[in-house]
Design a protein around this motif. Structure first.
Motif, PDB file in Angstrom:
ATOM      1  N   LEU A 126      46.727  40.114  23.091  1.00  0.00           N
ATOM      2  CA  LEU A 126      47.703  39.731  22.074  1.00  0.00           C
ATOM      3  C   LEU A 126      48.938  40.613  22.134  1.00  0.00           C
ATOM      4  O   LEU A 126      50.064  40.150  21.947  1.00  0.00           O
TER       5      LEU A 126
ATOM      6  N   LEU B 109      54.102  51.086   3.587  1.00  0.00           N
ATOM      7  CA  LEU B 109      54.853  50.243   4.514  1.00  0.00           C
ATOM      8  C   LEU B 109      54.680  48.760   4.194  1.00  0.00           C
ATOM      9  O   LEU B 109      55.672  48.034   4.062  1.00  0.00           O
TER      10      LEU B 109
ATOM     11  N   ARG C 145      42.796  42.459  21.619  1.00  0.00           N
ATOM     12  CA  ARG C 145      43.994  43.113  21.095  1.00  0.00           C
ATOM     13  C   ARG C 145      44.990  43.379  22.201  1.00  0.00           C
ATOM     14  O   ARG C 145      46.181  43.230  22.028  1.00  0.00           O
TER      15      ARG C 145
ATOM     16  N   LEU D 194      39.961  48.814  11.559  1.00  0.00           N
ATOM     17  CA  LEU D 194      40.613  47.675  10.923  1.00  0.00           C
ATOM     18  C   LEU D 194      42.094  47.747  11.202  1.00  0.00           C
ATOM     19  O   LEU D 194      42.817  46.805  11.041  1.00  0.00           O
ATOM     20  N   GLY D 195      42.501  48.879  11.612  1.00  0.00           N
ATOM     21  CA  GLY D 195      43.884  49.229  11.856  1.00  0.00           C
ATOM     22  C   GLY D 195      44.680  48.043  12.285  1.00  0.00           C
ATOM     23  O   GLY D 195      44.264  47.298  13.129  1.00  0.00           O
ATOM     24  N   PHE D 196      45.801  47.842  11.682  1.00  0.00           N
ATOM     25  CA  PHE D 196      46.331  46.540  11.932  1.00  0.00           C
ATOM     26  C   PHE D 196      47.096  46.460  13.181  1.00  0.00           C
ATOM     27  O   PHE D 196      47.677  47.354  13.687  1.00  0.00           O
ATOM     28  N   ASN D 197      46.996  45.336  13.628  1.00  0.00           N
ATOM     29  CA  ASN D 197      47.556  44.866  14.846  1.00  0.00           C
ATOM     30  C   ASN D 197      48.366  43.711  14.307  1.00  0.00           C
ATOM     31  O   ASN D 197      47.850  42.934  13.569  1.00  0.00           O
ATOM     32  N   ASN D 198      49.612  43.664  14.616  1.00  0.00           N
ATOM     33  CA  ASN D 198      50.498  42.619  14.087  1.00  0.00           C
ATOM     34  C   ASN D 198      49.858  41.268  14.010  1.00  0.00           C
ATOM     35  O   ASN D 198      50.093  40.518  13.091  1.00  0.00           O
ATOM     36  N   TYR D 199      49.160  40.969  15.049  1.00  0.00           N
ATOM     37  CA  TYR D 199      48.888  39.567  15.279  1.00  0.00           C
ATOM     38  C   TYR D 199      47.662  39.069  14.558  1.00  0.00           C
ATOM     39  O   TYR D 199      47.718  38.087  13.859  1.00  0.00           O
ATOM     40  N   ASN D 200      46.580  39.752  14.728  1.00  0.00           N
ATOM     41  CA  ASN D 200      45.360  39.144  14.221  1.00  0.00           C
ATOM     42  C   ASN D 200      44.995  39.643  12.846  1.00  0.00           C
ATOM     43  O   ASN D 200      44.968  40.816  12.575  1.00  0.00           O
ATOM     44  N   PRO D 201      44.737  38.712  11.986  1.00  0.00           N
ATOM     45  CA  PRO D 201      44.300  39.055  10.645  1.00  0.00           C
ATOM     46  C   PRO D 201      42.800  39.243  10.646  1.00  0.00           C
ATOM     47  O   PRO D 201      42.078  38.569   9.927  1.00  0.00           O
ATOM     48  N   ILE D 202      42.311  40.150  11.476  1.00  0.00           N
ATOM     49  CA  ILE D 202      40.876  40.347  11.575  1.00  0.00           C
ATOM     50  C   ILE D 202      40.293  40.788  10.257  1.00  0.00           C
ATOM     51  O   ILE D 202      40.807  41.692   9.631  1.00  0.00           O
TER      52      ILE D 202
ATOM     53  N   GLU E 223      36.683  42.958  21.629  1.00  0.00           N
ATOM     54  CA  GLU E 223      37.767  43.026  20.654  1.00  0.00           C
ATOM     55  C   GLU E 223      38.971  43.789  21.211  1.00  0.00           C
ATOM     56  O   GLU E 223      40.117  43.431  20.962  1.00  0.00           O
TER      57      GLU E 223
ATOM     58  N   LEU F 123      53.195  51.759  14.218  1.00  0.00           N
ATOM     59  CA  LEU F 123      51.921  52.123  13.591  1.00  0.00           C
ATOM     60  C   LEU F 123      50.733  51.559  14.353  1.00  0.00           C
ATOM     61  O   LEU F 123      49.620  52.051  14.230  1.00  0.00           O
ATOM     62  N   THR F 124      50.975  50.542  15.150  1.00  0.00           N
ATOM     63  CA  THR F 124      49.868  49.956  15.905  1.00  0.00           C
ATOM     64  C   THR F 124      49.484  50.819  17.100  1.00  0.00           C
ATOM     65  O   THR F 124      48.469  50.571  17.722  1.00  0.00           O
TER      66      THR F 124
ATOM     67  N   LEU G  46      62.256  49.802   9.138  1.00  0.00           N
ATOM     68  CA  LEU G  46      60.971  49.278   8.689  1.00  0.00           C
ATOM     69  C   LEU G  46      60.257  48.500   9.793  1.00  0.00           C
ATOM     70  O   LEU G  46      59.093  48.771  10.090  1.00  0.00           O
TER      71      LEU G  46
ATOM     72  N   LEU H 169      45.853  32.254  17.817  1.00  0.00           N
ATOM     73  CA  LEU H 169      46.611  33.494  17.915  1.00  0.00           C
ATOM     74  C   LEU H 169      47.534  33.493  19.136  1.00  0.00           C
ATOM     75  O   LEU H 169      48.383  34.339  19.268  1.00  0.00           O
TER      76      LEU H 169
ATOM     77  N   VAL I 136      56.605  49.562  11.501  1.00  0.00           N
ATOM     78  CA  VAL I 136      55.451  48.666  11.501  1.00  0.00           C
ATOM     79  C   VAL I 136      54.918  48.516  12.915  1.00  0.00           C
ATOM     80  O   VAL I 136      53.710  48.594  13.163  1.00  0.00           O
ATOM     81  N   GLN I 137      55.829  48.340  13.832  1.00  0.00           N
ATOM     82  CA  GLN I 137      55.453  48.199  15.228  1.00  0.00           C
ATOM     83  C   GLN I 137      54.747  49.448  15.746  1.00  0.00           C
ATOM     84  O   GLN I 137      53.684  49.366  16.364  1.00  0.00           O
TER      85      GLN I 137
END
Lengths: 249, 249
Positions: B11, A122, B8, A59-67, B4, B129-130, B122, B48, B126-127
Motif C-alpha cells: 500500500l 494530529l 502495508r 495499530l499504528g496508522f498507515n494512511n491507507y488501511n483502516p485496520i 500484514e 508519523l507512519t 500538518l 484498498l 501525518v505522513q
DNA sequence: CCTATTTTTGCATTATATTGCTGTAATAAG
DNA sequence: CTTATTACAGCAATATAATGCAAAAATAGG
C-alpha cells in the motif's frame, strides 16, 4: 515473570519495531509460544495491538488501511461527544487532548459560531482544519507514534503559556480514589499541563474506563469539574463519585 | 515477514508511485510472485487498491485523468524529491516547510536510517508519523486553513530555538534578482525563521516557479544553498543563477 | 500455616493458514 | 496469429492456531 510484565514487554516491542513475531517473543522471554499467543490475544481484545497470523503488528496508522479501526463504542462516544459540546459557548477557547472520544467531539463541533481550539493531537487538528469557523492552534512538540499527540518539554512549554475556558481531557482510566491514571509517563505530563492551563476540566469517559487503574497518576478526581459518561445517573459505578464536587452528565 | 507487513508495504508503494509491478514487489520482499498476487487480490477485495494485469494501481489514479497535468507535475515532483533525499545523511536533523513537493519528499524519506524531522506542516507530519525510523517534531502554532501549516508568533518562537542540518524550503516563486517571494505575509515570516534556523537551505522548485514574482520578499537568492529543479543544466532559465554561489541539481 | 479454588502455563492433538510449485488457461503485445 | 507474460487452480510442505487437559503457581479463606 508476571503476565503484566510480558504484556508491557510485548507492547514495547511493538511500539519500537511496529511488529513482533510470536516465536521471537517466546524465545526472548523464555516461555512457550502458547503463552505469548494468549497474551497477544488479550492485548488484541484490549485494542492495544493487532493480532495477525504469526505475531502481532502495531495499530499504528498507515494512511491507507483502516485496520481494526472499528470503533466499538462509537455510538456511546457520539452521545458523550454531543453532551460535551453542549457545554461550549460562543467564542470560547477550548483545549482538546487526544483520544477517539475527543476526535468524535471535534467532528461534531458546531459550525454556527466562532471558536478557538487548542490541541496537541494530529488527527484532531486535521479534523478541525476542515471547519472554517474554528481557529485551530496546534500545540507543537515531538509527536508520539502511537497516540499521535505532541509530547515533551516543548509542548508543555507551549501549554504553560495559555489559559483556556474548557479543557476536554480524554481519559484512559478514572478511579474514585486514585483519580486519573495513564499508561504513558509523557502523556501524564501533557495532561497535567493541560489541566493547569484550563479554568474548567471536562472528562468525557466511556463507562469501561471508570474504575480502572494504570501505572502513573495524572491527578485526583477533585481536579475534574465535569464527568461525562453514557451511564444512567443511578448506575452503581457512579456512586463513588456522587459526594464529590463533580457534575455528572 | 508477516502478511500484514507485506500489505502495508504494498500500500505504501502504491501510495508513492501510484502503481506497482508484481515482480518488483516480489523481488523487493523476496517472496514468490504468487504470494504477492494473493496479497494484491486481498487488498483489492478490501478496496484498498486496484488489481490490474501485472500489478496494482492506486484507486485514485484513474480519477486523476488521463491527460493529466496533475500527474505530469507529480512525476517531476517525484524526481525533485528523490534528488533532495540524496542530500540527506544518516542521523541528520532536517526541517521541511509545507508544499506538495515537500510532501512528496516526506513520503519518500528512507526507512533505512534514523532521522529527526521538524515540520510545521500538518499533512507532512501525518505522513511522517507512519515511518518508524523518523522522529517527528511538529512546529506548533495557529494553523492556516489553506496552506495547512502552523504560522504566527508561537511557531516562529519555536523555530528560533532550533538549528537543523538541512531545511527543505518549498518555494512559490524564485527570481534571480528579486529572490524568493511569497503571496502570504505570515508564511513569509515563517520561511524567514526557517532559513535562520538552518545550516543549509535547499529549495526544491519545479521550473514553472522559476522567474515568477509575488508580493512579499522572503530573502535573496544568495540565502539558498541548493536549488533543485527538473530542468536540464543547460536550460536558459537557469543561466541567471549560474554565476551565483548556488548548487544546481 | 494449611487447604480449596482459581488462574496460569506448557504440552499434545487436531484444525487451519500460508506459501511456493506445478501445469494449464487467459491476456497483452507485436 | 504467435509468443511471452501473467493469472489461476490444485497440491504438498510447512508454519501457525485452537482446543482440551494436567501440572504448577497464585490466591483466598479459614
Amino acid at each position: 515473570m508476571l503476565k503484566e510484565e510480558r504484556h508491557r514487554f510485548i507492547l514495547n516491542e511493538v511500539g519500537i519495531h511496529n511488529r513482533v513475531l510470536l516465536t521471537d517473543i517466546a524465545s526472548l522471554l523464555d516461555v512457550s509460544v502458547d503463552t505469548i499467543r494468549r497474551d497477544i490475544k488479550e492485548l488484541h481484545n484490549s485494542k492495544l495491538l493487532k493480532k495477525v497470523h504469526g505475531g502481532a503488528i502495531s495499530l499504528g496508522f498507515n494512511n491507507y488501511n483502516p485496520i481494526g479501526k472499528t470503533v466499538y463504542s462509537l455510538e456511546e462516544k457520539s452521545r458523550i461527544a454531543e453532551k460535551g459540546i453542549s457545554l461550549i459557548k460562543e467564542g470560547q477557547v477550548i483545549l482538546l487532548s487526544g483520544g477517539t472520544t475527543n476526535l468524535e467531539l471535534a467532528k461534531r463541533l458546531p459550525s454556527k459560531f466562532k471558536l478557538t481550539c487548542f490541541t496537541p493531537s494530529l488527527p484532531i487538528a486535521v479534523q478541525l482544519l476542515t471547519k472554517s469557523n474554528i481557529e485551530v492552534i496546534f500545540i507543537g512538540g515531538r509527536l508520539s507514534k502511537d497516540s499521535q499527540i505532541a509530547i515533551g518539554g516543548s509542548a508543555i512549554n507551549m501549554l504553560s503559556e495559555i489559559k483556556v475556558d474548557i479543557c476536554f481531557l480524554g481519559t484512559n482510566s478514572i478511579h474514585p480514589v486514585e483519580g486519573l491514571t495513564e499508561f504513558d509517563w509523557e502523556i501524564v505530563q501533557m495532561k497535567k499541563a493541560m489541566i493547569h492551563s484550563s479554568r474548567k476540566v471536562v472528562s468525557p469517559c466511556i463507562s469501561e474506563k471508570i474504575g480502572s487503574l494504570q501505572r502513573f497518576k495524572i491527578c485526583g478526581v477533585e481536579e475534574i469539574d465535569v464527568l461525562i459518561t453514557e451511564l444512567e445517573p443511578w448506575d452503581v459505578k457512579l456512586d463513588a463519585f456522587k459526594n464529590m464536587n463533580i457534575q455528572l452528565l
